[in-house]
Design a protein around this motif. Structure first.
Motif, mmCIF file in Angstrom:
data_model
loop_
_atom_site.group_PDB
_atom_site.id
_atom_site.type_symbol
_atom_site.label_atom_id
_atom_site.label_comp_id
_atom_site.label_asym_id
_atom_site.label_seq_id
_atom_site.Cartn_x
_atom_site.Cartn_y
_atom_site.Cartn_z
ATOM 1 N N LYS A 1 0.883 -1.314 -0.086
ATOM 2 C CA LYS A 1 -0.075 -0.175 0.052
ATOM 3 C C LYS A 1 0.918 1.203 0.094
ATOM 4 O O LYS A 1 2.044 1.298 0.708
ATOM 5 C CB LYS A 1 -0.832 0.077 1.205
ATOM 6 N N LYS A 2 0.310 2.221 -0.874
ATOM 7 C CA LYS A 2 0.909 3.708 -0.673
ATOM 8 C C LYS A 2 2.507 3.690 -0.883
ATOM 9 O O LYS A 2 3.242 4.189 0.087
ATOM 10 C CB LYS A 2 0.663 4.257 0.634
ATOM 11 N N LEU A 3 2.985 3.054 -1.884
ATOM 12 C CA LEU A 3 4.515 2.669 -2.026
ATOM 13 C C LEU A 3 4.955 3.887 -2.635
ATOM 14 O O LEU A 3 6.078 4.339 -2.442
ATOM 15 C CB LEU A 3 4.762 1.360 -2.658
ATOM 16 N N VAL A 4 4.332 4.394 -3.619
ATOM 17 C CA VAL A 4 4.864 5.358 -4.570
ATOM 18 C C VAL A 4 4.359 6.765 -4.251
ATOM 19 O O VAL A 4 2.909 6.839 -4.074
ATOM 20 C CB VAL A 4 4.622 5.112 -5.875
ATOM 21 N N SER A 5 4.797 8.023 -4.056
ATOM 22 C CA SER A 5 4.415 9.116 -3.526
ATOM 23 C C SER A 5 3.385 9.713 -4.776
ATOM 24 O O SER A 5 3.389 9.589 -5.655
ATOM 25 C CB SER A 5 5.272 10.136 -3.154
ATOM 26 N N TYR B 1 10.536 6.104 -12.531
ATOM 27 C CA TYR B 1 9.867 5.225 -11.832
ATOM 28 C C TYR B 1 10.657 3.806 -11.693
ATOM 29 O O TYR B 1 10.574 3.090 -10.506
ATOM 30 C CB TYR B 1 8.729 4.618 -12.671
ATOM 31 N N CYS B 2 11.506 3.627 -12.851
ATOM 32 C CA CYS B 2 12.230 2.291 -12.672
ATOM 33 C C CYS B 2 13.425 2.227 -11.620
ATOM 34 O O CYS B 2 14.110 1.274 -11.362
ATOM 35 C CB CYS B 2 12.599 1.728 -13.942
ATOM 36 N N THR B 3 13.730 3.508 -11.246
ATOM 37 C CA THR B 3 14.806 3.603 -10.312
ATOM 38 C C THR B 3 14.424 4.300 -8.960
ATOM 39 O O THR B 3 15.332 4.424 -8.249
ATOM 40 C CB THR B 3 15.768 4.797 -10.806
ATOM 41 N N LEU B 4 12.993 4.229 -8.731
ATOM 42 C CA LEU B 4 12.747 4.772 -7.464
ATOM 43 C C LEU B 4 13.311 3.764 -6.366
ATOM 44 O O LEU B 4 12.966 2.458 -6.247
ATOM 45 C CB LEU B 4 11.183 4.585 -7.243
ATOM 46 N N PRO B 5 13.982 4.301 -5.372
ATOM 47 C CA PRO B 5 14.577 3.406 -4.186
ATOM 48 C C PRO B 5 13.210 2.587 -3.318
ATOM 49 O O PRO B 5 13.720 1.384 -3.057
ATOM 50 C CB PRO B 5 15.307 4.432 -3.323
ATOM 51 N N GLU B 6 12.357 3.084 -3.359
ATOM 52 C CA GLU B 6 11.246 2.346 -2.703
ATOM 53 C C GLU B 6 10.523 1.023 -3.513
ATOM 54 O O GLU B 6 10.328 0.071 -2.799
ATOM 55 C CB GLU B 6 10.200 3.414 -2.119
ATOM 56 N N VAL B 7 10.817 1.220 -4.685
ATOM 57 C CA VAL B 7 10.401 0.331 -5.635
ATOM 58 C C VAL B 7 11.422 -0.896 -5.824
ATOM 59 O O VAL B 7 11.142 -1.947 -5.437
ATOM 60 C CB VAL B 7 10.032 0.662 -7.039
ATOM 61 N N THR C 1 1.909 0.037 -10.451
ATOM 62 C CA THR C 1 1.399 0.885 -9.645
ATOM 63 C C THR C 1 0.480 1.700 -10.216
ATOM 64 O O THR C 1 0.333 2.205 -11.379
ATOM 65 C CB THR C 1 2.568 1.961 -9.081
ATOM 66 N N ALA C 2 -0.668 1.754 -9.068
ATOM 67 C CA ALA C 2 -1.973 2.598 -9.663
ATOM 68 C C ALA C 2 -1.659 3.983 -9.603
ATOM 69 O O ALA C 2 -1.274 4.607 -8.677
ATOM 70 C CB ALA C 2 -3.237 1.991 -8.750
ATOM 71 N N MET C 3 -2.074 4.762 -10.730
ATOM 72 C CA MET C 3 -1.939 5.998 -10.567
ATOM 73 C C MET C 3 -2.967 6.955 -10.262
ATOM 74 O O MET C 3 -3.044 8.133 -10.022
ATOM 75 C CB MET C 3 -1.500 6.687 -11.944
ATOM 76 N N VAL D 1 -8.430 -4.347 -6.268
ATOM 77 C CA VAL D 1 -8.917 -2.819 -5.938
ATOM 78 C C VAL D 1 -7.463 -2.245 -5.197
ATOM 79 O O VAL D 1 -7.035 -2.728 -4.070
ATOM 80 C CB VAL D 1 -10.047 -2.709 -5.122
ATOM 81 N N MET D 2 -7.252 -1.148 -5.879
ATOM 82 C CA MET D 2 -6.003 -0.261 -5.554
ATOM 83 C C MET D 2 -6.127 1.129 -5.587
ATOM 84 O O MET D 2 -6.959 1.731 -6.198
ATOM 85 C CB MET D 2 -4.850 -0.911 -6.401
ATOM 86 N N GLU D 3 -5.423 1.609 -4.484
ATOM 87 C CA GLU D 3 -5.593 3.147 -4.145
ATOM 88 C C GLU D 3 -4.286 3.710 -5.035
ATOM 89 O O GLU D 3 -3.464 3.229 -5.335
ATOM 90 C CB GLU D 3 -5.642 3.559 -2.825
ATOM 91 N N LYS D 4 -4.430 4.928 -5.176
ATOM 92 C CA LYS D 4 -3.288 5.681 -5.888
ATOM 93 C C LYS D 4 -2.081 5.663 -5.191
ATOM 94 O O LYS D 4 -1.867 5.557 -3.945
ATOM 95 C CB LYS D 4 -3.592 7.165 -5.831
ATOM 96 N N GLY D 5 -1.046 5.082 -5.824
ATOM 97 C CA GLY D 5 0.387 4.794 -5.144
ATOM 98 C C GLY D 5 0.388 3.522 -4.607
ATOM 99 O O GLY D 5 1.686 3.145 -4.659
ATOM 100 N N ASP D 6 -0.658 2.800 -4.551
ATOM 101 C CA ASP D 6 -0.353 1.167 -4.246
ATOM 102 C C ASP D 6 0.198 0.560 -5.632
ATOM 103 O O ASP D 6 -0.015 0.764 -6.522
ATOM 104 C CB ASP D 6 -1.890 0.438 -4.143
ATOM 105 N N THR D 7 0.954 -0.692 -4.868
ATOM 106 C CA THR D 7 1.857 -1.256 -5.896
ATOM 107 C C THR D 7 1.817 -2.730 -5.819
ATOM 108 O O THR D 7 2.179 -3.274 -4.666
ATOM 109 C CB THR D 7 3.211 -0.635 -5.874
ATOM 110 N N VAL D 8 1.647 -3.519 -6.673
ATOM 111 C CA VAL D 8 1.444 -4.854 -6.807
ATOM 112 C C VAL D 8 2.728 -5.457 -7.540
ATOM 113 O O VAL D 8 3.270 -5.010 -8.520
ATOM 114 C CB VAL D 8 0.220 -5.460 -7.282
#
Length: 307
Positions: A41-45, A103-109, A164-166, A219-226
């Motif tokens: 959840k909420k991985l990308v800002s 996106y492909c270089t985000l440390p959190e990803v 990631t859901a936008m 079902v995903m919210e903005k920023g959620d990443t699967v």
């Protein structure tokens, strides 16, 4: 269940699809092992997502034209002139677009990707999907498929997709649909579905889908990443709303993966179709599937070994 936040039975043996790491809990690893996907959840800002959205709009308006990117449009709108958010369905292969490739270089990803690939990470395939409002034509219903069908490299267990859901993705606007546990199966034959009307280029699906296999709508919210395995059977429904459902994704692989020859396999017809697309786009006389993937691939962490 759509994430690791559930109780699961302990695994009878060792972990096959995740690597030892200090990030995932035992429960999260077990969930991925059993189901083939893991939702964070909420991985990308919001800030990063809005930057990706702005760049997509610039591409739609032709303010920027990333080299090598494939701008895909709705087949039913192809006769209309110009590009806009209302026409562009997908920007694929955006590795030369500095803003989107962030996106492909985000440390959190990448810290999650490493749990599946190991420390040497290649970004292999990039997409920003803009699922348009659909009609009864089901133009952008993506049939159930396995992503490994498109990839001439192995092993599958060292490949993972980050999606990631936008904005909120649900059944109304065509969220992802997965069949938990199907990552433990083999790669199945794919082709174009026998639908009336047009289907989009390279939107292949399973030729023999088992309708009885349980499906889960993510079902995903903005920023959620699967994060999901390339053999996991998945697809997406139509967008029944008047808005647009955007997502950004990248398939990552360990640089220790190796290429295979797809001749005389279920992937051979895909190779021929991709070669035809590349020949038309670049006026190339001869191109191998390996060459196409070498062109797309970028090292994003560690060292390059095979890929």
């Amino acid at each position: 269940p759509t994430s690791a936040q559930v109780s699961v039975a302990p695994h009878s043996g060792g972990f096959c699809y995740t690597l030892d790491n200090d990030l995932l809990t035992t429960q999260q690893r077990q969930f991925y092992e059993d189901n083939g996907y893991l939702l964070i959840k909420k991985l990308v800002s919001d800030e990063d997502i809005e930057r990706f959205r702005r760049e997509f709009m610039r591409i739609c308006k032709r303010e920027v034209n990333p080299p090598g990117a494939m701008i895909m449009k709705d087949e039913s709108l192809r006769s209309q002139f110009g590009q806009s958010e209302k026409v562009v369905n997908k920007v694929q292969d955006f590795q030369e677009d500095e803003e989107l490739f962030r996106y492909c270089t985000l440390p959190e990803v990448l810290k999650y990707v490493e749990c599946f690939t190991g420390p040497n990470i290649m970004a292999m395939h990039t997409m920003l999907i803009n699922k348009l409002p659909d009609s009864d034509k089901q133009t952008f219903l993506h049939p159930m498929h396995q992503d490994l069908h498109y990839f001439p490299f192995r092993p599958a267990s060292r490949i993972v997709c980050a999606w990631t859901a936008m904005e909120r993705a649900d059944q109304d606007n065509g969220c992802l649909v997965v069949q938990p546990g199907t990552h433990k199966t083999t790669l199945k034959p794919h082709g174009y579905p026998k639908w009336e009307g047009k289907t989009n280029k390279l939107f292949h699906g399973l030729l023999d889908e088992d309708e009885k296999t349980p499906k889960v709508h993510l079902v995903m919210e903005k920023g959620d990443t699967v994060f999901f395995h390339p053999l996991l059977i998945h697809g997406s429904g139509i967008n029944k709303t008047s808005g647009f459902r955007k997502s950004i994704s990248c398939h990552f692989a360990s640089s220790e993966c190796y290429y295979i020859d797809v001749k005389n396999t279920t992937q051979e017809h895909l190779e021929k179709e991709l070669q035809e697309v590349v020949r038309k786009k670049y006026n190339a006389t001869s191109v191998e599937l390996k060459d196409i993937w070498n062109f797309r691939a970028r090292l994003v962490q560690g060292e390059r070994i095979n890929l």
